[in-house]
Design a protein around this motif. Structure first.
Motif, PDB file in Angstrom:
ATOM      1  N   LEU A 124     -67.292 -31.431  56.225  1.00 32.02           N
ATOM      2  CA  LEU A 124     -68.652 -31.887  56.504  1.00 32.02           C
ATOM      3  C   LEU A 124     -68.629 -33.276  57.138  1.00 32.02           C
ATOM      4  CD1 LEU A 124     -70.467 -30.811  53.207  1.00 32.02           C
ATOM      5  CD2 LEU A 124     -70.401 -29.604  55.379  1.00 32.02           C
ATOM      6  N   ALA A 125     -67.797 -34.155  56.591  1.00 31.24           N
ATOM      7  CA  ALA A 125     -67.713 -35.522  57.111  1.00 31.24           C
ATOM      8  C   ALA A 125     -67.167 -35.540  58.537  1.00 31.24           C
ATOM      9  CB  ALA A 125     -66.846 -36.371  56.197  1.00 31.24           C
ATOM     10  N   LEU A 126     -66.109 -34.791  58.789  1.00 32.61           N
ATOM     11  CA  LEU A 126     -65.500 -34.790  60.125  1.00 32.61           C
ATOM     12  C   LEU A 126     -66.448 -34.234  61.184  1.00 32.61           C
ATOM     13  CD1 LEU A 126     -61.867 -33.726  59.236  1.00 32.61           C
ATOM     14  CD2 LEU A 126     -62.630 -35.958  60.057  1.00 32.61           C
ATOM     15  N   MET A 127     -67.146 -33.171  60.858  1.00 29.72           N
ATOM     16  CA  MET A 127     -68.095 -32.595  61.818  1.00 29.72           C
ATOM     17  C   MET A 127     -69.212 -33.590  62.141  1.00 29.72           C
ATOM     18  SD  MET A 127     -67.135 -29.681  62.860  1.00 29.72           S
ATOM     19  CE  MET A 127     -68.642 -29.118  63.632  1.00 29.72           C
ATOM     20  N   THR A 128     -69.686 -34.293  61.136  1.00 32.03           N
ATOM     21  CA  THR A 128     -70.760 -35.259  61.352  1.00 32.03           C
ATOM     22  C   THR A 128     -70.253 -36.461  62.136  1.00 32.03           C
ATOM     23  OG1 THR A 128     -71.693 -34.558  59.246  1.00 32.03           O
ATOM     24  CG2 THR A 128     -72.609 -36.546  60.213  1.00 32.03           C
ATOM     25  N   LYS A 129     -69.026 -36.884  61.856  1.00 29.35           N
ATOM     26  CA  LYS A 129     -68.452 -38.037  62.546  1.00 29.35           C
ATOM     27  C   LYS A 129     -68.217 -37.777  64.042  1.00 29.35           C
ATOM     28  CE  LYS A 129     -66.189 -41.004  59.246  1.00 29.35           C
ATOM     29  NZ  LYS A 129     -66.583 -42.227  59.901  1.00 29.35           N
ATOM     30  N   HIS A 182     -78.270 -27.965  49.452  1.00 34.97           N
ATOM     31  CA  HIS A 182     -77.547 -27.338  48.346  1.00 34.97           C
ATOM     32  C   HIS A 182     -76.383 -26.450  48.770  1.00 34.97           C
ATOM     33  CE1 HIS A 182     -81.243 -27.844  45.498  1.00 34.97           C
ATOM     34  NE2 HIS A 182     -80.609 -28.969  45.727  1.00 34.97           N
ATOM     35  N   ASP A 183     -76.419 -25.970  49.977  1.00 36.83           N
ATOM     36  CA  ASP A 183     -75.381 -25.047  50.427  1.00 36.83           C
ATOM     37  C   ASP A 183     -74.497 -25.723  51.474  1.00 36.83           C
ATOM     38  OD1 ASP A 183     -74.213 -22.316  50.766  1.00 36.83           O
ATOM     39  OD2 ASP A 183     -75.022 -22.599  52.793  1.00 36.83           O
ATOM     40  N   PRO A 184     -73.172 -25.778  51.261  1.00 42.05           N
ATOM     41  CA  PRO A 184     -72.306 -26.462  52.222  1.00 42.05           C
ATOM     42  C   PRO A 184     -72.287 -25.807  53.607  1.00 42.05           C
ATOM     43  CG  PRO A 184     -70.981 -25.393  50.524  1.00 42.05           C
ATOM     44  CD  PRO A 184     -72.407 -25.280  50.110  1.00 42.05           C
TER      45      PRO A 184
END
Length: 85
Positions: A67-72, A33-35
């Motif tokens: 969020l996407a870039l960090m995960t990628k 729930h929290d970014p």
């Protein structure tokens, strides 16, 4: 093997409903729930196939793109869905 899915949406009720539907369909899904919490979790993630995220969470919070870039960085094959909520 079902997809490992993380759902991070600005609307917590929508995020919970999305994960419930995915789990009923047999997927391994998790709501965050929290970014800021999601950013920490996703930065260390080693087994995520799909990220469903809002594009914007508000001033002072990471964006869905962050969020996407960090995960990628760790999962270059990550699929991302941006959902306006």
């Amino acid at each position: 093997m079902p997809a490992r899915i993380v759902v991070v949406l600005k609307d917590p009720e929508l995020a919970d409903a999305t994960v419930s539907a995915l789990v009923v369909d047999g997927h391994d899904a998790l709501t965050v729930h929290d970014p800021m919490t999601a950013l920490a979790l996703l930065g260390q993630a080693a087994d995520i196939d799909l990220l469903v995220t809002s594009p914007y969470f508000g001033e002072g919070k990471p964006t869905g793109a962050s969020l996407a870039l960090m995960t990628k960085l760790r999962r270059p094959d990550l699929k991302v869905i941006f959902a306006a909520d």
